[in-house]
Design a protein around this motif. Sequence first.
Motif, PDB file in Angstrom:
ATOM      1  N   ASN A 175      54.899   9.613   0.931  1.00  0.00           N
ATOM      2  CA  ASN A 175      53.761  10.522   1.191  1.00  0.00           C
ATOM      3  C   ASN A 175      54.169  11.981   1.082  1.00  0.00           C
ATOM      4  O   ASN A 175      53.428  12.812   0.552  1.00  0.00           O
ATOM      5  CB  ASN A 175      53.196  10.293   2.602  1.00  0.00           C
ATOM      6  CG  ASN A 175      52.627   8.908   2.759  1.00  0.00           C
ATOM      7  OD1 ASN A 175      52.288   8.269   1.776  1.00  0.00           O
ATOM      8  ND2 ASN A 175      52.533   8.435   3.983  1.00  0.00           N
ATOM      9  N   TYR A 178      54.496  12.692  -2.612  1.00  0.00           N
ATOM     10  CA  TYR A 178      53.191  12.784  -3.289  1.00  0.00           C
ATOM     11  C   TYR A 178      52.555  14.142  -3.023  1.00  0.00           C
ATOM     12  O   TYR A 178      52.016  14.782  -3.910  1.00  0.00           O
ATOM     13  CB  TYR A 178      52.212  11.689  -2.787  1.00  0.00           C
ATOM     14  CG  TYR A 178      52.623  10.269  -3.084  1.00  0.00           C
ATOM     15  CD1 TYR A 178      53.288   9.926  -4.257  1.00  0.00           C
ATOM     16  CD2 TYR A 178      52.331   9.239  -2.175  1.00  0.00           C
ATOM     17  CE1 TYR A 178      53.664   8.611  -4.514  1.00  0.00           C
ATOM     18  CE2 TYR A 178      52.693   7.926  -2.436  1.00  0.00           C
ATOM     19  CZ  TYR A 178      53.365   7.613  -3.599  1.00  0.00           C
ATOM     20  OH  TYR A 178      53.726   6.319  -3.847  1.00  0.00           O
ATOM     21  N   TYR A 179      52.633  14.558  -1.765  1.00  0.00           N
ATOM     22  CA  TYR A 179      51.981  15.822  -1.393  1.00  0.00           C
ATOM     23  C   TYR A 179      52.687  17.014  -2.013  1.00  0.00           C
ATOM     24  O   TYR A 179      52.048  17.976  -2.465  1.00  0.00           O
ATOM     25  CB  TYR A 179      51.956  15.941   0.141  1.00  0.00           C
ATOM     26  CG  TYR A 179      51.071  17.062   0.621  1.00  0.00           C
ATOM     27  CD1 TYR A 179      49.706  17.064   0.354  1.00  0.00           C
ATOM     28  CD2 TYR A 179      51.596  18.129   1.346  1.00  0.00           C
ATOM     29  CE1 TYR A 179      48.897  18.099   0.778  1.00  0.00           C
ATOM     30  CE2 TYR A 179      50.792  19.168   1.778  1.00  0.00           C
ATOM     31  CZ  TYR A 179      49.440  19.147   1.496  1.00  0.00           C
ATOM     32  OH  TYR A 179      48.631  20.171   1.910  1.00  0.00           O
ATOM     33  N   ILE A 181      54.358  17.004  -4.868  1.00  0.00           N
ATOM     34  CA  ILE A 181      54.029  17.031  -6.298  1.00  0.00           C
ATOM     35  C   ILE A 181      52.611  17.570  -6.517  1.00  0.00           C
ATOM     36  O   ILE A 181      52.367  18.378  -7.411  1.00  0.00           O
ATOM     37  CB  ILE A 181      54.193  15.625  -6.921  1.00  0.00           C
ATOM     38  CG1 ILE A 181      55.679  15.276  -6.982  1.00  0.00           C
ATOM     39  CG2 ILE A 181      53.567  15.551  -8.310  1.00  0.00           C
ATOM     40  CD1 ILE A 181      55.991  13.925  -7.545  1.00  0.00           C
ATOM     41  N   GLU A 182      51.698  17.135  -5.660  1.00  0.00           N
ATOM     42  CA  GLU A 182      50.319  17.633  -5.788  1.00  0.00           C
ATOM     43  C   GLU A 182      50.280  19.152  -5.598  1.00  0.00           C
ATOM     44  O   GLU A 182      49.633  19.876  -6.374  1.00  0.00           O
ATOM     45  CB  GLU A 182      49.429  16.952  -4.735  1.00  0.00           C
ATOM     46  CG  GLU A 182      47.974  17.337  -4.879  1.00  0.00           C
ATOM     47  CD  GLU A 182      47.138  17.014  -3.643  1.00  0.00           C
ATOM     48  OE1 GLU A 182      47.706  16.801  -2.552  1.00  0.00           O
ATOM     49  OE2 GLU A 182      45.912  17.015  -3.779  1.00  0.00           O
ATOM     50  N   SER A 183      50.996  19.632  -4.580  1.00  0.00           N
ATOM     51  CA  SER A 183      50.996  21.070  -4.281  1.00  0.00           C
ATOM     52  C   SER A 183      51.635  21.846  -5.430  1.00  0.00           C
ATOM     53  O   SER A 183      51.180  22.939  -5.803  1.00  0.00           O
ATOM     54  CB  SER A 183      51.770  21.359  -2.986  1.00  0.00           C
ATOM     55  OG  SER A 183      51.255  20.583  -1.939  1.00  0.00           O
ATOM     56  N   ALA A 185      51.839  20.915  -8.632  1.00  0.00           N
ATOM     57  CA  ALA A 185      50.951  20.902  -9.806  1.00  0.00           C
ATOM     58  C   ALA A 185      49.816  21.912  -9.611  1.00  0.00           C
ATOM     59  O   ALA A 185      49.438  22.623 -10.550  1.00  0.00           O
ATOM     60  CB  ALA A 185      50.394  19.500 -10.039  1.00  0.00           C
ATOM     61  N   ASP A 186      49.299  22.002  -8.377  1.00  0.00           N
ATOM     62  CA  ASP A 186      48.258  23.002  -8.091  1.00  0.00           C
ATOM     63  C   ASP A 186      48.787  24.414  -8.336  1.00  0.00           C
ATOM     64  O   ASP A 186      48.058  25.288  -8.812  1.00  0.00           O
ATOM     65  CB  ASP A 186      47.790  22.886  -6.637  1.00  0.00           C
ATOM     66  CG  ASP A 186      46.708  21.822  -6.471  1.00  0.00           C
ATOM     67  OD1 ASP A 186      46.233  21.294  -7.496  1.00  0.00           O
ATOM     68  OD2 ASP A 186      46.363  21.509  -5.322  1.00  0.00           O
ATOM     69  N   ARG A 195      45.861  21.562 -16.200  1.00  0.00           N
ATOM     70  CA  ARG A 195      46.331  20.631 -15.160  1.00  0.00           C
ATOM     71  C   ARG A 195      47.245  19.544 -15.719  1.00  0.00           C
ATOM     72  O   ARG A 195      48.243  19.199 -15.114  1.00  0.00           O
ATOM     73  CB  ARG A 195      45.141  19.989 -14.424  1.00  0.00           C
ATOM     74  CG  ARG A 195      45.582  19.032 -13.327  1.00  0.00           C
ATOM     75  CD  ARG A 195      44.515  18.741 -12.300  1.00  0.00           C
ATOM     76  NE  ARG A 195      44.213  19.870 -11.448  1.00  0.00           N
ATOM     77  CZ  ARG A 195      44.952  20.266 -10.399  1.00  0.00           C
ATOM     78  NH1 ARG A 195      46.059  19.628 -10.085  1.00  0.00           N
ATOM     79  NH2 ARG A 195      44.590  21.300  -9.673  1.00  0.00           N
ATOM     80  N   TRP A 199      50.956  18.912 -14.356  1.00  0.00           N
ATOM     81  CA  TRP A 199      51.267  17.606 -13.781  1.00  0.00           C
ATOM     82  C   TRP A 199      52.515  17.010 -14.445  1.00  0.00           C
ATOM     83  O   TRP A 199      53.437  16.539 -13.788  1.00  0.00           O
ATOM     84  CB  TRP A 199      50.047  16.700 -13.991  1.00  0.00           C
ATOM     85  CG  TRP A 199      50.172  15.337 -13.412  1.00  0.00           C
ATOM     86  CD1 TRP A 199      50.203  14.164 -14.104  1.00  0.00           C
ATOM     87  CD2 TRP A 199      50.293  14.994 -12.037  1.00  0.00           C
ATOM     88  NE1 TRP A 199      50.334  13.111 -13.237  1.00  0.00           N
ATOM     89  CE2 TRP A 199      50.388  13.597 -11.959  1.00  0.00           C
ATOM     90  CE3 TRP A 199      50.332  15.746 -10.851  1.00  0.00           C
ATOM     91  CZ2 TRP A 199      50.524  12.923 -10.756  1.00  0.00           C
ATOM     92  CZ3 TRP A 199      50.465  15.078  -9.652  1.00  0.00           C
ATOM     93  CH2 TRP A 199      50.560  13.690  -9.611  1.00  0.00           C
TER      94      TRP A 199
END
Length: 267
Positions: A175, A178-179, A181-183, A185-186, A195, A199
């Motif tokens: 988790n 995942y968070y 990587i999301e942050s 990519a943002d 995007r 990513w």
Amino acid sequence: MNKQIHFIGGGQMVEAIIRALLNNKLYSSDAISVTDINQERVRYLNETYQIHASQDLQNSLEKAELIIIGVRPQDDLVGVCQSIKAIAPTTVPILSIVAGVTIEQFEAWLNEAYPIIRVIPNTLTDTGFGFSGVALNAKAEIADVESFLTGFGKVKYIEERLIDVFTGYGVAGPNYIYYFIESLADAGVLAGLPRSLAWELALENMVGAVEMLKRTDKHPRQLLDINNSPAGVGINALHELNRSDFAAGLQRSVLKAVQRTTELANE
Ligand SMILES: NC(=O)c1ccc[n+]([C@@H]2O[C@H](COP(=O)([O-])OP(=O)(O)OC[C@H]3O[C@@H](n4cnc5c(N)ncnc54)[C@H](OP(=O)(O)O)[C@@H]3O)[C@@H](O)[C@H]2O)c1
């Protein structure tokens, strides 16, 4: 030849384990049986995996050489243990994936003569990555369960007192990633990248950075020092990250996950 294994409870986690065992070809479908109180779930498991799923606990328990308790903590665990005790000899290892329920509790409900194994399964079972945390009682031996456990990932044998920390840090570990990587990519999108490109770069850098750490056997700080030239891009980026309380925030998040694991075990 692998043991005949029987799962009590055929929910999401048990299904993920069964899928990995079958995909890795470590068990054949006729070596796996499941009982679940939910008729629809029984039908689904039979149709999807061609295993022996049923609602008949007695018949399956008689043949089992390894029994896995996979119901939820709030389900009728005492009843499940009574059924096991009535049928399975004390030579059969009993493995529990039930979060928060201790070996001592199982010894009281079953009988301490049984080999009892408490497992917090990793949730990366489809990938071959991920460590499950495993604690054994005095009667259990690693050989009882090693081939089963490595069928859905890697294994760390730990003292039971570390299970909550292992859960909040290790099993919840994907988790955090995942968070992150999301942050990241943002951040790429915020800076102007499409995007899909942001990513792709985030994933590639994540995998590559881990590979660098493994291959060079260097501490992250050593690799940062190599990348961070005087007044350069890297040290400026790092300075801003330090000001954001990034490290302490992540560490607080892990401590909270560990605390919540313990709270749930006591509820
Ligand atoms: N999911 C995860 O990522 C994860 C990770 C680590 C550990 N775990 C542990 O794995 C266990 C199962 O979690 P889950 O997420 O897979 O739950 P789940 O999907 O709700 O599965 C539990 C299943 O057991 C059935 N059941 C309940 N009582 C039963 C009984 N007496 N005999 C036979 N079957 C019974 C339930 O049927 P009904 O729905 O009809 O009640 C349900 O199909 C939990 O103890 C959890 O702590 C889960």
